[in-house]
Design a protein around this motif. Structure first.
Motif, PDB file in Angstrom:
ATOM      1  N   THR A 184     -61.650-106.779  68.595  1.00 30.50           N
ATOM      2  CA  THR A 184     -60.666-105.844  69.303  1.00 30.50           C
ATOM      3  C   THR A 184     -61.250-104.594  69.579  1.00 30.50           C
ATOM      4  O   THR A 184     -62.429-104.422  69.348  1.00 30.50           O
ATOM      5  CB  THR A 184     -59.695-105.459  68.110  1.00 30.50           C
ATOM      6  OG1 THR A 184     -60.354-104.441  67.261  1.00 30.50           O
ATOM      7  CG2 THR A 184     -59.013-106.539  67.414  1.00 30.50           C
ATOM      8  N   GLY A 185     -60.845-103.868  70.674  1.00 30.75           N
ATOM      9  CA  GLY A 185     -61.157-102.803  71.036  1.00 30.75           C
ATOM     10  C   GLY A 185     -61.460-102.805  72.577  1.00 30.75           C
ATOM     11  O   GLY A 185     -61.999-103.562  73.281  1.00 30.75           O
ATOM     12  N   GLU A 187     -63.412-100.794  74.270  1.00 28.70           N
ATOM     13  CA  GLU A 187     -64.827-100.336  74.463  1.00 28.70           C
ATOM     14  C   GLU A 187     -65.570-101.416  74.543  1.00 28.70           C
ATOM     15  O   GLU A 187     -66.734-101.558  74.994  1.00 28.70           O
ATOM     16  CB  GLU A 187     -65.125 -99.270  73.427  1.00 28.70           C
ATOM     17  CG  GLU A 187     -65.521-100.006  71.972  1.00 28.70           C
ATOM     18  CD  GLU A 187     -64.105-100.093  71.024  1.00 28.70           C
ATOM     19  OE1 GLU A 187     -63.108-100.209  71.688  1.00 28.70           O
ATOM     20  OE2 GLU A 187     -64.441-100.035  69.870  1.00 28.70           O
ATOM     21  N   ASP A 227     -56.143-103.723  72.623  1.00 29.96           N
ATOM     22  CA  ASP A 227     -55.648-102.949  71.396  1.00 29.96           C
ATOM     23  C   ASP A 227     -54.002-102.805  71.710  1.00 29.96           C
ATOM     24  O   ASP A 227     -53.604-101.397  72.105  1.00 29.96           O
ATOM     25  CB  ASP A 227     -56.325-101.385  71.458  1.00 29.96           C
ATOM     26  CG  ASP A 227     -57.827-101.573  70.822  1.00 29.96           C
ATOM     27  OD1 ASP A 227     -57.979-102.364  69.823  1.00 29.96           O
ATOM     28  OD2 ASP A 227     -58.545-100.803  71.379  1.00 29.96           O
ATOM     29  N   GLY A 250     -59.818-102.142  64.638  1.00 27.41           N
ATOM     30  CA  GLY A 250     -58.444-101.725  64.654  1.00 27.41           C
ATOM     31  C   GLY A 250     -57.606-101.669  63.315  1.00 27.41           C
ATOM     32  O   GLY A 250     -56.442-101.957  63.350  1.00 27.41           O
ATOM     33  N   ASP A 257     -55.449 -98.478  66.357  1.00 26.66           N
ATOM     34  CA  ASP A 257     -55.693 -99.203  65.309  1.00 26.66           C
ATOM     35  C   ASP A 257     -54.465-100.100  64.746  1.00 26.66           C
ATOM     36  O   ASP A 257     -53.592 -99.633  63.859  1.00 26.66           O
ATOM     37  CB  ASP A 257     -56.208 -98.728  63.999  1.00 26.66           C
ATOM     38  CG  ASP A 257     -57.738 -98.028  64.379  1.00 26.66           C
ATOM     39  OD1 ASP A 257     -58.393 -98.799  65.108  1.00 26.66           O
ATOM     40  OD2 ASP A 257     -58.221 -97.115  63.863  1.00 26.66           O
TER      41      ASP A 257
HETATM   42 MG    MG Z   1     -61.244-100.170  67.726  1.00 28.47          MG
END
Ligand code: MG
Ligand code: AMP
Length: 405
Positions: A184-185, A187, A227, A250, A257
């Motif tokens: 996840t994420g 970035e 996310d 997350g 998160d």
């Molecule tokens: Mg994250």
């Protein structure tokens, strides 16, 4: 307090107990002999006939009678491995025999070729031949119908030799759990794209895949979720065939998160969230009636540590293996200072040092810096508090999967 609140900030031992109490032995499946390596045997294997199936000669030499010890006897024939023979060893005679051959009737012992003095068609036997020497009698290893291998054992290369020997082509083993990994994420850059100044490449997904393979499982299905509640829900849906689902990232307190909520919305029950350990505090563990779900904290060292401690233990239990870690003691190669109000886990590298082990603790910048841990092979554990351990101190450690080598 809601029941869930009780299972916040639990200690690492309780967390491991809860994980293990939810991890149940897997079903069984039938696999080929080569695929059975390192799996757990789910049936009792019995001998299909006596082993050895005939009186087996263990040396190249002569099949003899004990009464002829120290005498010269005539060689009445020869029997090689794999050859049937109607020869008979009678007093005053012997039969030349090869390793692995079936001893002719009347054989009381086999004497090594180099201990007999052969001249033409006769041989002088030494003075000290013992009854049954260099002979394994029919059924002496295993009798037909008796147990060759017990259910529950971890299958070694020698176990595979035993399966083949008793005529098995397929074998019943505990099924391996199917795993799905969800990174996840925002970035994370996907699909080999060039990272921006503010984005990074995924490393946890591939690291988890490697940790999973280290346990003898096939490459897992790794996917990515944004996310958002929708993206996480759709990833969970795609992973719904898996027995274990591992999220990375997350699960902390940030605004994005969203894994804990996504897991609840999916219908799973959260068993615990947050463990009083460093690294890995935000760990989440949930279950549905058929799937275990781990929300592993995103920091690479947290992900690694939580897999090592909790996920690997669950997988081993599901596969019918021992989940007790291999431990030992070592002397620190350098000073180590650690401090936390939580249980501390720390990585190190252990190398042989004469008769003992020498441990170089990881030096690095916290739970994000995995560059400093790439050569680590063990974990150390310390209670909450401040620890200053000078070089030379003896410490207990546990091996990461795949070690010692
Ligand atoms: Mg994250
Ligand atoms: P999070 O738990 O989502 O707050 O992430 C904690 C830290 O781990 C952040 O610095 C993330 O960028 C990093 N992180 C999360 N997922 C990954 C991943 N798959 N690979 C590398 N770093 C990650």
């Amino acid at each position: 307090l809601e029941p869930l609140e009780l299972l916040k900030n639990i200690d690492p031992d309780t967390a491991l107990e809860l994980v293990l109490s939810e991890a149940r032995l897997g079903a069984t499946e039938t696999v080929s002999l080569s695929d059975s390596l390192n799996r757990v045997l789910a049936e009792t294997v019995v001998a299909d006939r006596d082993y050895p199936p005939f009186d087996r000669a263990m040396m190249d030499g002569y099949a003899v009678r004990i009464a002829d010890t120290g005498r010269r006897v005539s060689i009445v024939g020869e029997v090689a491995a794999g050859q049937p023979s109607s020869l008979l060893v009678e007093p005053g005679t012997c039969v030349a025999i090869m390793t692995g051959a079936a001893c002719p009737a009347g054989t009381e012992a086999v004497e090594k070729k180099e201990r007999g003095q052969r001249e033409g068609n006769s041989v002088l036997l030494p003075a000290d031949i013992e009854n049954n020497q260099h002979v394994v009698r029919k059924g002496q290893e295993r009798q037909k119908g008796t147990v060759v291998l017990d259910k529950g054992m971890e299958i070694t290369s020698l176990a595979i030799a035993a399966f083949a020997s008793v005529g098995r082509k397929q074998i019943s083993v505990i099924a391996a759990p199917r795993l799905a990994v969800i990174t996840t994420g925002r970035e994370l850059v996907l699909d080999d794209a060039e990272p921006q100044a503010y984005t990074i490449r995924d490393s946890n997904g591939v690291m988890l895949a490697a940790q999973i393979r280290q346990l003898g499982l096939p490459e897992p299905f790794v996917m990515h979720a944004e996310d958002t509640a929708e993206s996480l829900a759709s990833a969970l849906e795609r992973a719904s065939e898996a027995d274990l689902i591992l999220f990375t990232g997350g699960v902390s307190k940030g605004r994005y998160d969203l894994v804990p909520d996504a897991v609840r919305d999916y219908g799973a029950t959260v068993v615990f969230h947050k463990v009083t350990q460093k690294p890995g505090k935000p760990l989440l563990f949930a279950k549905t009636n058929r799937t275990l779900i781990f929300g592993l904290p995103g920091n690479p060292m947290s992900t690694h540590c939580c897999f090592h401690r909790y996920v690997a233990a669950a997988i081993k239990k599901i596969m019918g293996k021992s989940h007790t870690r291999c431990t030992d003691r070592a002397r620190l190669a350098s000073d180590l200072t650690l401090q936390s109000n939580r249980t501390l886990f720390h990585q190190g590298r252990v190398e042989r040092d004469g008769d003992s082990w020498r441990l170089s603790p990881r030096t690095g910048r916290g739970s994000a810096d995995f560059f400093s841990a790439t050569d680590c092979t063990v974990y150390l554990r310390f209670p909450p508090g401040r620890h200053h351990l000078p070089a030379g101190t003896e410490v207990a450690f546990e091996w990461m999967d795949g070690y010692p080598r």
